[in-house]
Design a protein around this motif. Structure first.
Motif, short mmCIF file in Angstrom:
data_model
loop_
_atom_site.label_atom_id
_atom_site.label_comp_id
_atom_site.label_asym_id
_atom_site.label_seq_id
_atom_site.Cartn_x
_atom_site.Cartn_y
_atom_site.Cartn_z
N SER A 132 0.59 -1.22 0.09
CA SER A 132 -0.01 0.01 -0.04
C SER A 132 0.81 1.19 -0.04
O SER A 132 2.12 1.06 0.47
CB SER A 132 -0.78 -0.15 1.02
OG SER A 132 -1.78 -0.78 1.12
N THR A 133 0.24 2.41 -0.30
CA THR A 133 0.77 3.52 -0.38
C THR A 133 0.31 4.42 0.86
O THR A 133 -0.80 4.42 0.82
CB THR A 133 0.80 4.38 -1.66
OG1 THR A 133 1.47 3.59 -2.88
CG2 THR A 133 1.55 5.52 -1.49
N TYR A 136 11.36 1.26 5.31
CA TYR A 136 10.35 2.12 6.43
C TYR A 136 9.39 1.27 7.23
O TYR A 136 9.19 1.31 8.13
CB TYR A 136 9.73 3.11 5.70
CG TYR A 136 10.40 4.39 5.13
CD1 TYR A 136 11.03 5.30 5.97
CD2 TYR A 136 10.74 4.50 3.77
CE1 TYR A 136 11.70 6.15 5.61
CE2 TYR A 136 11.34 5.62 3.27
CZ TYR A 136 11.98 6.35 4.31
OH TYR A 136 12.74 7.53 3.74
N GLU A 137 9.06 -0.14 6.32
CA GLU A 137 8.44 -1.05 6.77
C GLU A 137 9.03 -1.72 8.04
O GLU A 137 8.36 -1.96 9.21
CB GLU A 137 7.79 -2.16 5.83
CG GLU A 137 7.16 -3.08 6.34
CD GLU A 137 6.45 -4.25 5.55
OE1 GLU A 137 5.58 -4.96 5.91
OE2 GLU A 137 6.88 -3.99 4.08
N THR A 138 10.13 -1.97 7.73
CA THR A 138 10.85 -2.63 8.94
C THR A 138 11.04 -1.78 10.20
O THR A 138 11.09 -2.34 11.38
CB THR A 138 12.24 -2.92 8.50
OG1 THR A 138 12.09 -3.88 7.45
CG2 THR A 138 13.04 -3.83 9.45
N VAL A 139 11.37 -0.41 9.86
CA VAL A 139 11.49 0.63 10.88
C VAL A 139 9.93 0.65 11.89
O VAL A 139 10.01 0.69 12.99
CB VAL A 139 11.96 1.88 10.47
CG1 VAL A 139 11.84 2.99 11.63
CG2 VAL A 139 13.26 1.75 9.92
N ILE A 140 8.93 0.87 11.20
CA ILE A 140 7.57 0.90 11.60
C ILE A 140 7.38 -0.32 12.52
O ILE A 140 6.77 -0.39 13.55
CB ILE A 140 6.39 1.01 10.52
CG1 ILE A 140 6.91 2.51 10.18
CG2 ILE A 140 5.23 1.05 11.15
CD1 ILE A 140 6.03 2.78 8.79
N ALA A 141 7.61 -1.53 11.91
CA ALA A 141 7.31 -2.63 12.50
C ALA A 141 8.07 -2.87 13.95
O ALA A 141 7.56 -3.16 15.06
CB ALA A 141 7.64 -3.84 11.80
N ARG A 142 9.53 -2.38 13.94
CA ARG A 142 10.23 -2.50 15.03
C ARG A 142 9.75 -1.42 16.04
O ARG A 142 9.58 -1.94 17.35
CB ARG A 142 11.76 -2.20 14.84
CG ARG A 142 12.59 -2.40 16.02
CD ARG A 142 14.18 -2.06 15.65
NE ARG A 142 14.14 -0.75 15.46
CZ ARG A 142 14.58 -0.07 13.95
NH1 ARG A 142 14.81 -1.08 13.01
NH2 ARG A 142 14.67 1.13 13.84
N LEU A 143 9.30 -0.24 15.71
CA LEU A 143 8.87 0.75 16.64
C LEU A 143 7.58 0.36 17.21
O LEU A 143 7.11 0.54 18.30
CB LEU A 143 8.61 2.05 15.95
CG LEU A 143 9.99 2.99 15.36
CD1 LEU A 143 9.64 3.97 14.58
CD2 LEU A 143 10.65 3.28 16.60
N LEU A 144 6.75 -0.35 16.39
CA LEU A 144 5.32 -1.01 17.12
C LEU A 144 5.64 -2.02 18.05
O LEU A 144 4.86 -1.91 18.98
CB LEU A 144 4.65 -1.28 15.82
CG LEU A 144 3.84 -0.30 14.86
CD1 LEU A 144 3.09 -1.04 13.69
CD2 LEU A 144 2.77 0.52 15.62
#
Length: 77
Positions: A4-5, A27-35
């Motif tokens: 998705s965008t 960015y997906e990896t960063v967001i997943a780690r932060l979550l």
């Protein structure tokens, strides 16, 4: 994997970039780690829960001191 965008402000994008462990991290990896980190921080350990319960029991039993009492006991007042 479905992609998705999403729209991000430049500030958020820069903040996410600063959280990257290496330049090629997505960015997906960063967001997943932060979550994941956020969710783990929200969970209290059994020890922390016991300490809270003991503190509440102390308060209910009157085993508390005022700030002034503590200061006097420590020779600060």
């Amino acid at each position: 994997m479905e992609q998705s965008t999403i729209k991000l402000s430049k500030k958020i994008k820069n903040d996410l970039r600063k959280q990257m462990n290496h330049p090629s991290e997505t960015y997906e990896t960063v967001i997943a780690r932060l979550l994941k980190n956020t969710q783990e921080d929200d969970i209290l350990s059994d020890e922390v829960i016991r300490n809270i319960e003991e503190g509440v029991a102390d308060i209910k039993a009157g085993r508390v001191y005022t700030s002034d009492q503590v200061k006097r006991k420590l020779g600060l007042k």
